[in-house]
Design an enzyme around this catalytic site. Structure first.
Site, short mmCIF file in Angstrom:
data_model
loop_
_atom_site.label_atom_id
_atom_site.label_comp_id
_atom_site.label_asym_id
_atom_site.label_seq_id
_atom_site.Cartn_x
_atom_site.Cartn_y
_atom_site.Cartn_z
N GLU A 68 2.93 3.83 4.82
CA GLU A 68 3.50 2.61 5.36
C GLU A 68 4.03 2.57 6.56
O GLU A 68 5.16 3.31 6.58
CB GLU A 68 4.38 2.18 4.26
CG GLU A 68 3.97 1.84 2.83
CD GLU A 68 3.74 0.58 2.28
OE1 GLU A 68 3.04 -0.06 3.01
OE2 GLU A 68 4.04 0.49 1.13
N GLU A 125 -1.65 4.51 -7.02
CA GLU A 125 -1.73 4.08 -5.76
C GLU A 125 -0.91 5.25 -4.91
O GLU A 125 -0.02 5.83 -5.31
CB GLU A 125 -0.86 2.88 -5.57
CG GLU A 125 -1.04 2.24 -4.08
CD GLU A 125 -0.32 0.87 -4.21
OE1 GLU A 125 -0.48 -0.06 -5.07
OE2 GLU A 125 0.43 0.62 -2.99
#
Ligand SMILES: *[C@@H]1O[C@H](CO)[C@@H](O)[C@H](O)[C@H]1NC(C)=O
Ligand SMILES: *[C@@H]1O[C@H](CO)[C@@H](O)[C@H](O)[C@H]1NC(C)=O
Ligand SMILES: *[C@@H]1O[C@H](CO)[C@@H](O)[C@H](O)[C@H]1NC(C)=O
Ligand SMILES: *[C@@H]1O[C@H](CO)[C@@H](O)[C@H](O)[C@H]1NC(C)=O
Length: 299
Positions: free
Chosen positions: A125, A121
């Protein structure tokens, strides 16, 4: 630790059961899974402002995205919502640029994620509680114990300004750039000698979720910058455009063993069948792309 934990927290507390299941339903490190569907196209340009039809080329994993004047709007109106869109195909290394404006709101996270079936991943963010910095993060094989995974990076008012968030991802290095300026580079060897380097086919997922949901753990709420106050909804992130360059276009990508190594991925319907291990040595950035093209072999 954060992302995997937060994924789980978000799955348990906030998301309909669909999000993330594609990635966790069949982990190729554990069992034989169906091949990932790729695309033989090498570049993709999605302009959500010019054409509202563009959204129909994406999969909706959760919620009901709409198209407004500035692009796709992903909105949390109430507790339990986490609208998310994703590419319908996987890519295996490439450059992904997303022009977007993050949502304001305490505890609200606007995210751009690359995610593979074995839980490699890569994350951007953007936290609604922070107007001058954002977080970058990555996971190899879903391992949240890898050290030095996440960083804070400076960014100028991402909740009111559209920025161009780019990931340049080769077998050798991964670079996070904002508006064309590199902010962070992770080399293959930086990630626990490559064992935790993201290196398997991914889909691009873009979504918004409430890390500050009162039902989340205290640690998650604190990371998210505080508890979300849903009476201040709606919380909206807006995606103007997405550009994707796929470095190894292929019809399908298949894990040929349970290592999760990039050399184990078999490509069908593309110009190469596998990458060789030396692709991880070839430096960083776009030169690495040329480097690994020369080093691949067809079997
Ligand atoms: C593999 O399966 C076992 C048993 O179901 C589970 O405990 C383990 O977490 C799985 N590992 C991965 C990498 O999915
Ligand atoms: C949050 O917790 C409350 C109280 O336990 C519960 O009623 C509600 O359904 C939960 N919300 C979500 C989105 O899970
Ligand atoms: C975003 O940045 C990338 C990398 O610098 C660049 O190639 C791309 O053209 C930019 N996209 C837009 C829409 O400006
Ligand atoms: C939540 O937001 C509303 C509307 O702005 C405000 O009236 C209320 O005091 C806030 N609640 C908390 C706990 O801060």
């Amino acid at each position: 630790m954060l992302r995997l934990f937060l994924h789980t927290a978000a799955l348990l507390s906030a998301l309909p059961a669909t999000l993330g299941q594609t990635s966790t339903d069949c982990n190729p490190l554990n069992k034989t899974c169906p091949s990932d569907t790729g695309s033989t196209q090498s570049t993709f340009h999605y302009d959500f402002v010019q054409s509202s039809d563009t959204l129909s080329e994406w999969s909706t994993l959760s919620g009901s995205p709409t198209v407004g004047d500035e692009g796709v709007e992903l909105t949390i109106n109430e507790e339990g919502q986490a609208p998310t869109i994703a590419t319908s195909f996987y890519i295996f290394f490439g450059e992904i640029s997303v022009v977007m404006k993050a949502s304001a709101g305490t505890g609200i996270i606007s995210s751009i994620v690359l995610e593979s079936d074995d839980l490699d991943e890569v994350d951007w963010e953007i936290l609604g509680s922070y107007t001058t910095e954002l977080q970058t993060d990555y996971f190899g094989k879903g391992d949240s114990s890898t050290s030095n995974r996440w960083t804070w990076e400076p960014v100028d008012d991402p909740q009111s300004t559209f920025h161009n968030y780019t990931l340049t991802w080769t077998p050798a290095a991964l670079t996070w750039s904002i508006d064309g300026t590199a902010q962070r580079t992770l080399t293959y060897s930086d990630a626990a000698d490559g064992t935790r380097y993201p290196q398997t086919p991914v889909r691009v997922k873009i979504g918004i979720w409430a890390g500050g949901d009162p039902n989340n753990s205290a640690g998650t709420i604190s990371w998210a910058g505080g508890e979300t106050n849903y009476s201040q909804a709606p919380f909206t992130m807006i995606v103007q455009s997405v550009d994707i360059a796929s470095y190894y276009p292929a019809e399908t990508y298949t894990y040929s063993d349970k290592t999760g190594d990039f050399e184990s991925i078999v490509m069908e319907g593309g110009s190469v069948t596998r990458l060789s291990a030396s692709a991880a040595d070839s430096g960083s950035g776009s030169t690495a792309t040329a480097g690994c093209t020369q080093k691949v072999f067809a079997s």
